[in-house]
Design an enzyme around this catalytic site. Structure first.
Site, PDB file in Angstrom:
ATOM      1  CB  CYS A   1      27.255 -89.345 -43.750  1.00 53.90           C
ATOM      2  SG  CYS A   1      26.957 -88.385 -42.492  1.00 53.90           S
TER       3      CYS A   1
ATOM      4  CD  GLU B   1      28.834 -92.730 -49.149  1.00 52.33           C
ATOM      5  OE1 GLU B   1      27.901 -93.653 -49.809  1.00 52.33           O
ATOM      6  OE2 GLU B   1      28.350 -91.965 -48.831  1.00 52.33           O
TER       7      GLU B   1
ATOM      8  CE  LYS C   1      21.511-104.700 -38.895  1.00 51.64           C
ATOM      9  NZ  LYS C   1      23.097-104.917 -39.100  1.00 51.64           N
TER      10      LYS C   1
ATOM     11  CB  SER D   1      24.409 -97.545 -47.955  1.00 50.19           C
ATOM     12  OG  SER D   1      23.805 -98.232 -48.440  1.00 50.19           O
TER      13      SER D   1
ATOM     14  CD  GLU E   1      25.984-106.498 -41.628  1.00 54.48           C
ATOM     15  OE1 GLU E   1      25.840-105.150 -40.891  1.00 54.48           O
ATOM     16  OE2 GLU E   1      25.659-106.231 -42.916  1.00 54.48           O
TER      17      GLU E   1
ATOM     18  CG  PHE F   1      31.437 -99.221 -41.802  1.00 56.54           C
ATOM     19  CD1 PHE F   1      32.557 -98.699 -41.243  1.00 56.54           C
ATOM     20  CD2 PHE F   1      29.909 -99.927 -42.365  1.00 56.54           C
ATOM     21  CE1 PHE F   1      33.141 -97.955 -42.102  1.00 56.54           C
ATOM     22  CE2 PHE F   1      30.993 -98.241 -43.971  1.00 56.54           C
ATOM     23  CZ  PHE F   1      32.659 -97.430 -43.493  1.00 56.54           C
TER      24      PHE F   1
END
Ligand code: NAD
Length: 498
Positions: free
Chosen positions: A281, A382, A173, A226, A176, A149
């Site tokens: 990240c 994290e 993909k 992740s 969402e 995301f």
């Protein structure tokens, strides 16, 4: 309620599944749309569309492919503001940050425009008498991208411009949680002249991901997300015979030495820790203060944290927006609580922050926790929020050892005015991307992006030369064009040169 659909074979489609997920406006806390979550049949129709398009696209000349890439680059550039707005509305990050994300994605498209040069093979004349050898690379087929995301435009752009330029077709993909930028991109590809079916978007969650991982006609999977999911993607995709690159999470440390400039380091530390609400990240989530650097740097970074302008992403002057979902906010707030319970010293605490006029938004203010130790949850997990943990060590070698003991190896940085210390650091850390007085060292598109250890599963980083290599496979040709009058001189021993 607006429903966000898939894009398959050059058209928007609802597919077969009626499952949906909410799309929030993180700045207000209101639901702005819902996104369809694909069933395996929808994934299959996207893959079939890609497979049909592959026959034609893989045969299109390099000149024609680069012409489409150049046209796409112009369209993304012309629509950058709309793309950035979509990112801000669904993700929450401030507009200037969203613009920066589009710019960094655009750089990968620009890299891919040079595909005729990037795909040049090797040629060796006369490797044996009257024999030449040459190599070239061919596309794999239909390849998939599964993305997180936090960079809904840039991270997919690490993948599909290069995959498509290499002659593959693509099924994306997206996350969402912020699916709309990918649909604008699909429209821009079509306007750029890309044949229908070369770029497809399947909205969805685990069900769609698993269908991609198991699909026999997907040749390769690029994943960013992740660490637990990256590990899973790598294992399941590899088990079904695919090429997989799976980039995972991070816990990026910035070392601050006593010889570093305090103003420079604290400004950059704060920007790297709290920019995009820490949902990068490559965010710095751990500051490692060496010796006498600790007190001044903690004081300066806390002062800067307290001055960060937190607000809605579209509000002029906002430096930091909300986090992505209510669940994410709760998780971050709870982790800050454990940091305090486990002995950390809260220098500034963002848990109670309320943005006037946006009381329902998913905001957490910048938070600095000093005297963190490695066994504490805020260090081990994290957080993916605007939280900077500070650890104190005695020497630069202690700091390097700390970085190397961490399971992640995505990015790291050092603030120093010593070339000797910087060089010791760059050679000593087990990390993929390193900054020297640069806290967010995201490589340019013509280098490759990727971490070490639990930050990457698979052996290829994304974009740059490794991206081209990931999306292609090599052929080596050994050729002889015999003179009719020459003897055949065939032999039954293993071919050797003469
Ligand atoms: P995530 O792992 O939850 O989701 C990533 C993708 O995997 C999404 O498309 C999601 O739909 C899918 N997914 C989620 N759960 C799944 C499951 N159980 N099975 C199959 N698929 C599943 O990550 P996120 O929350 O969207 O993004 C944040 C994470 O991504 C952070 O850990 C961050 O460090 C990481 N990230 C890494 C990089 C990098 O370059 N290494 C870049 C950006 C983000």
């Amino acid at each position: 309620m607006r429903t966000i659909e898939h894009w398959i074979g050059g058209t928007s489609t609802a597919g077969t599944s009626t499952r949906t997920a909410p799309i929030w406006n993180p700045a207000t806390g209101e639901q702005r749309a819902q996104v369809l979550l694909a069933a395996p049949a929808d994934v299959d129709s996207a893959v079939r569309s890609g497979l049909e398009a592959f026959d034609e696209w893989s045969q299109v000349s390099l000149s024609r492919r680069s012409t489409v890439l150049f046209a796409f680059r112009e369209l993304v550039n012309a629509n950058a503001e709309e793309l950035a707005g979509l990112i801000t509305d669904e993700h929450g990050k401030v507009l200037s940050d969203a613009r920066g994300e589009v710019q960094r994605g655009l750089e990968v498209i620009e890299f891919a425009c040079g595909i005729p040069h990037l795909l040049k093979g090797d040629y060796s004349d006369q490797v044996s008498t009257n024999i030449d050898t040459f190599s070239f690379r061919e596309p794999l087929g239909v390849v998939a991208g599964i993305t997180p995301f936090n960079f809904p435009a840039m991270v997919p752009m690490w993948m599909y411009p290069i995959a498509i330029a290499c002659g593959n077709t693509f099924v994306l993909k997206p996350s969402e949680r912020d699916p709309s930028p990918s649909l604008l991109v699909a429209d821009l590809w079509q306007r750029a002249g890309l044949p229908d079916g070369v770029f497809n978007v399947v909205q969805g969650d685990k069900e769609a991901v698993d269908a991609l991982l198991d699909h026999p006609d997907i040749a390769a999977v690029s994943f960013v997300g992740s660490t637990p999911i990256a590990r899973y993607i790598h294992q399941r995709g590899s088990a079904s015979g695919k090429r997989v690159q799976a980039l995972g999470g991070a816990k990026n440390h910035a070392i601050v030495l006593p010889d570093a400039d305090v103003d420079y380091s604290s400004e950059h530390l704060a920007a790297a820790a709290f920019g995009s609400a820490g949902e990068r990240c490559m965010a710095i989530s751990v500051a490692v203060a060496v010796g006498a650097a600790a007190d001044p740097i903690v004081a300066a970074v806390t002062a800067r944290a307290n001055a960060v302008k937190v607000g809605a992403g579209r509000a002029p002057g906002s430096e930091m927006g909300p986090v992505i979902t209510p669940a994410s906010r709760t998780r971050i707030v709870d982790l800050i609580g454990t940091g305090e319970q486990q002995g950390g010293v809260l220098m500034t605490d963002g848990r109670g922050l309320v943005v006037p006029g946006h009381e329902g938004g998913f905001f957490v203010g910048p938070t600095v926790i000093d005297h963190v130790r490695t066994e504490m949850d805020v260090y081990r997990q994290e957080i993916f929020g605007p939280v900077l943990s500070v650890l104190r060590v005695d020497t630069v070698d202690d700091a390097i050892a700390l970085v190397n003991a961490n399971p992640y190896g995505n990015g790291t940085a050092i603030f120093t005015s010593s070339g000797e210390a910087a060089r010791r650091f760059q050679r000593g850390v087990h990390v993929g991307m390193i900054g020297i007085n640069v806290p967010v060292p995201v490589p340019m598109s013509y280098y490759s992006f990727g971490g070490w250890k639990d930050s990457l599963f698979g052996d290829k980083h994304v974009h740059g030369g490794e991206g081209v290599s990931f999306y292609t496979r090599a052929k080596v040709v050994t050729a002889r064009w015999p003179h009719v009058e020459h003897p055949a001189d065939a032999s039954f021993h293993f071919p050797t040169s003469s």
